[in-house]
Scaffold this motif. Structure first.
Motif, short mmCIF file in Angstrom:
data_model
loop_
_atom_site.label_atom_id
_atom_site.label_comp_id
_atom_site.label_asym_id
_atom_site.label_seq_id
_atom_site.Cartn_x
_atom_site.Cartn_y
_atom_site.Cartn_z
N ALA A 139 -0.58 -0.11 7.81
CA ALA A 139 -0.11 0.86 6.80
C ALA A 139 -0.15 2.29 7.36
N GLN A 140 -1.19 2.59 8.14
CA GLN A 140 -1.30 3.93 8.73
C GLN A 140 -0.15 4.22 9.70
N ALA A 193 2.98 4.82 7.83
CA ALA A 193 3.00 6.13 7.18
C ALA A 193 3.15 7.30 8.14
N GLU A 224 -7.34 -8.76 8.55
CA GLU A 224 -8.15 -7.93 7.66
C GLU A 224 -8.57 -8.73 6.42
N ILE A 247 -5.13 7.08 5.89
CA ILE A 247 -3.74 7.42 5.57
C ILE A 247 -3.65 8.85 5.05
N THR A 262 -4.64 -4.68 8.83
CA THR A 262 -3.54 -4.34 7.93
C THR A 262 -3.62 -2.90 7.42
N SER A 263 -4.83 -2.37 7.22
CA SER A 263 -4.94 -0.94 6.82
C SER A 263 -4.31 -0.07 7.89
N GLN A 264 -4.52 -0.46 9.14
CA GLN A 264 -3.94 0.32 10.24
C GLN A 264 -2.43 0.12 10.34
N GLU A 300 0.84 -1.21 0.00
CA GLU A 300 0.00 0.00 0.00
C GLU A 300 0.88 1.26 0.00
N LEU A 301 1.89 1.26 0.86
CA LEU A 301 2.77 2.43 0.94
C LEU A 301 3.55 2.63 -0.36
#
Lengths: 460, 195
Positions: free
Chosen positions: A150-151, A154, B83, B177, A146-148, A43-44
């Motif tokens: 990535a957060q 970042a 997830e 994000i 997993t989204s978190q 994602e990043l």
């Protein structure tokens, strides 16, 4: 009004708040592993965002690793790829990785505390729901998606709504043969699997005050099984003593300064919790689960309750158990001692102490999987391996192993496994497998007898 | 993330409580390093037996039930933080999960993937479940803007809660994000002040 332990740590980590919305919470330590991080790294990369604070991230390989022949290349191509991806992502982003075979490799929730990475007053996250384990040190630690992940990569922050507070107090003296695992299984059996949802839980009372750090980790580990994102225990001398002189712990004068701060963290006497429960230690007994969620637990001497709820009946059908029946004398062919709940040295000492001089029942396959390389070394150095070998138990190499059966350590269809892990969901330990959660003592006794026995009658 | 718009769809009932994420996507399917393909294995061990034969008793396999709304029993999504469970449900085609209670981590994961975890009262859930089971052609309307779920034919509806920030994210297809990276200066200042 006073503040809770949770309030003190949370409030000191709030960077900003959105009006009528979540807060921006700063994360001190981010632990990662091979299964829930690759998509976050992707994602990043896709968005051309760099990893913001690589030195606050520590990685290990644990979920999908073999527990035999770790020096050889991994046979399964998908598993091998996942581990290679982790190594590459860590190398590309300057992240410390304790890969397979490294002297510090191990289950993320065993490795970080034993290295002194986990400390009171911290905020810690990991893409794993059992991150609640680290709350044993008086840290705010919780699992994320997993989204978190990535957060945090970042920004070293997360957007979160502050959870409500819950306190579970247990006072009194635990009976002989009652271990920390029994305490948490008892609590979950009383409160159910979702009573903690929306809350952060603090465990208080003399039972937890008198518990070792490893016992406290076992308790906090399973907070998520009652729905609570995290569990915590106030840091005290036991905590400081455990951390002192560990590899990444503050050293010398710095340590003393930290201790002075850590001593300010326990909940104030006049702090108010949104919800409180109190239990008497004398009522807790060795526990077993009989169903397909960790809330379906009974004392070892009790019978399975009778309930007409269709989901309850479906669960008993899966386990092939009858309502009203006792589990004593239930034949068992598999025993697993391991997982982030019970794979620390004290767990293996308890097991070895019971096993010493006895022989495993012939029908039983008994796997002992240490939580880390360091625990594995301790087992050998303390002479426990010799006891296990002699009794016919199989000591394997560290990893998550049969707790979630991502690797080859699977319980066959229809078989029962008395397991020291944390989840008895359908198929959790392999398709069609049936899990009975218990303490390392009950697991060891089951392996010796080849069936469940009333352990309370077998203790001096 | 895709923008979430008003949804009118038939629904699939799953009258089971405490559906954990190990059921939604078993651990053996977590070896992938991207987000694709998980939909093929959603509820794998309930949809198929060990030999890969279809379990015709399971509602997702019953051709009379279709749609992008899943109606599930209490405490949906408990257990593991994976997830992959949200990716599997989205991959299969679900846009909304209706239940009387959701586990925390799953709820956040769903929202981060444009999947709406819609919490209704136990009473409304029971009516909804029964209606869909008895009449699979029933259309359900989910109006996120007005925070309302309706059983069209019966003219029954119920309001639902959602965090206003998350609602804005879903409607506009934003994710966290973007927001967090925009706060970089503030985060740096926070770090400096703590040293």
């Amino acid at each position: 009004m006073g503040k809770t332990l949770f309030d003190k740590i949370w409030d000191s980590h709030v960077v900003d708040a959105i009006e009528n919305g979540p807060q921006v919470l700063y994360i001190d330590k981010h632990l990662i592993h091979e299964v829930t991080s690759p998509q976050a790294f992707n994602e990043l990369k896709e968005r051309s965002i760099p990893v913001y604070r690589p030195n606050q991230i520590v990685a290990t390989a644990d979920h999908n690793t073999p527990t035999m022949d770790q020096h050889l290349p991994i046979k399964d191509a998908l598993s091998r790829n996942q581990l290679e991806q982790l190594s590459k992502n860590c190398a590309d982003n300057d992240i410390t990785l304790y890969e397979l075979g490294h002297q510090y490799n191990g289950i993320v929730h065993v490795m970080a505390p034993e290295l002194g990475i986990t400390q009171p007053g911290m905020t810690m996250v990991c893409g794993d729901s059992h991150t609640s384990t680290h709350g044993a040190f008086g840290a705010i630690a919780f699992g994320i998606g997993t989204s978190q992940v990535a957060q945090v990569f970042a920004s070293q922050c997360l957007l979160l709504t502050k959870p409500k507070s819950l306190r579970v107090t247990v006072n009194g003296t635990l009976k002989k043969g009652v271990l920390p695992k029994d305490v948490i299984l008892y609590i979950i059996s009383k409160l159910g699997t979702n009573s903690g949802t929306g809350y952060f839980c603090e465990y208080a009372g003399d039972v937890f005050e008198n518990m070792s750090m490893e016992g406290r980790m076992t308790v906090c580990n399973m907070s998520i099984e009652m729905g609570a994102r995290g569990g915590m225990i106030a840091p005290d001398e036991t905590t400081f003593e455990y951390i002192k002189e560990r590899k990444f712990a503050p050293q010398g004068e710095n340590f003393d300064k930290k201790v002075a701060y850590w001593k300010t963290l326990p909940s104030d006497d006049d702090a108010v919790f949104d919800q409180e429960y109190t239990f008497d230690a004398a009522d807790i007994a060795p526990m077993l689960t009989y169903g397909t969620n960790p809330g379906m637990g009974i004392k070892i001497t009790e019978t399975i309750p009778i309930d007409e709820n269709p989901s309850f009946k479906k669960s008993l059908e899966y386990m092939n158990f009858e309502a009203g029946a006792s589990l004593i004398n239930q034949p068992i062919n598999y025993v697993f001692i391991g997982s982030c709940t019970n794979s620390r040295i004290e767990d293996f000492r308890v097991a070895a102490d019971y096993i010493k001089g006895k022989q495993k029942a012939k029908n039983v396959t008994a796997w002992l999987v240490p939580g880390s390389k360091q625990v594995e070394t301790q087992i050998i150095e303390e002479g426990l391996k010799a006891i296990f070998d002699e009794a016919g138990f199989e000591l394997r190499q560290p990893g998550c192993s049969a707790c979630l059966a991502m690797n080859d350590d699977k319980i066959p269809k229809g078989e029962y496994c008395v397991s020291t892990s944390n989840r008895n969901f359908e198929g959790r330990q392999g398709q069609g497998s049936r899990t009975i959660l218990a303490s390392p003592l009950v697991a060891a006794a089951t392996a010796i007898e080849g069936k469940i026995i009333d352990i309370t009658k077998h203790l001096n | 993330m895709k923008k979430f718009t008003k949804i009118i769809s038939k629904a699939i009932p799953l009258a089971v409580e405490n559906v954990d994420t190990d059921q939604i996507i078993p651990a053996r399917f977590l070896k992938a390093t991207d987000k694709k393909g998980f939909g093929d294995n959603v509820f794998r061990d309930w949809r198929f037996d060990k030999n890969g034969a279809i379990n015709t008793d399971f509602s997702l396999n019953n051709p009379i039930y279709t749609g992008s709304i899943l109606i599930a029993g209490d405490n949906f999504g408990c257990g593991s933080s994976r997830e992959h469970a949200a990716w599997a449900l989205v991959g299969y085609g679900f846009k909304v999960i209706v239940s009387s209670f959701f586990a925390d981590i799953f709820k956040g994961n769903a929202l981060n993937n444009g999947l709406l975890p819609l919490q209704v009262s136990p009473k409304f859930l029971s009516i909804l479940m029964k209606t869909v089971q008895e009449n699979p052609a029933t259309e359900i309307e989910v109006d996120l803007e007005n925070q309302k779920i309706s059983i069209k034919k019966l003219e029954i509806s119920e309001g639902f809660d959602i965090d206003p920030y998350k609602k804005t994210c879903l409607i506009n297809g934003y994710d966290d994000i973007d927001y967090l990276v925009s706060k970089k200066e503030m985060i740096e200042a926070f770090e400096a002040q703590r040293l």
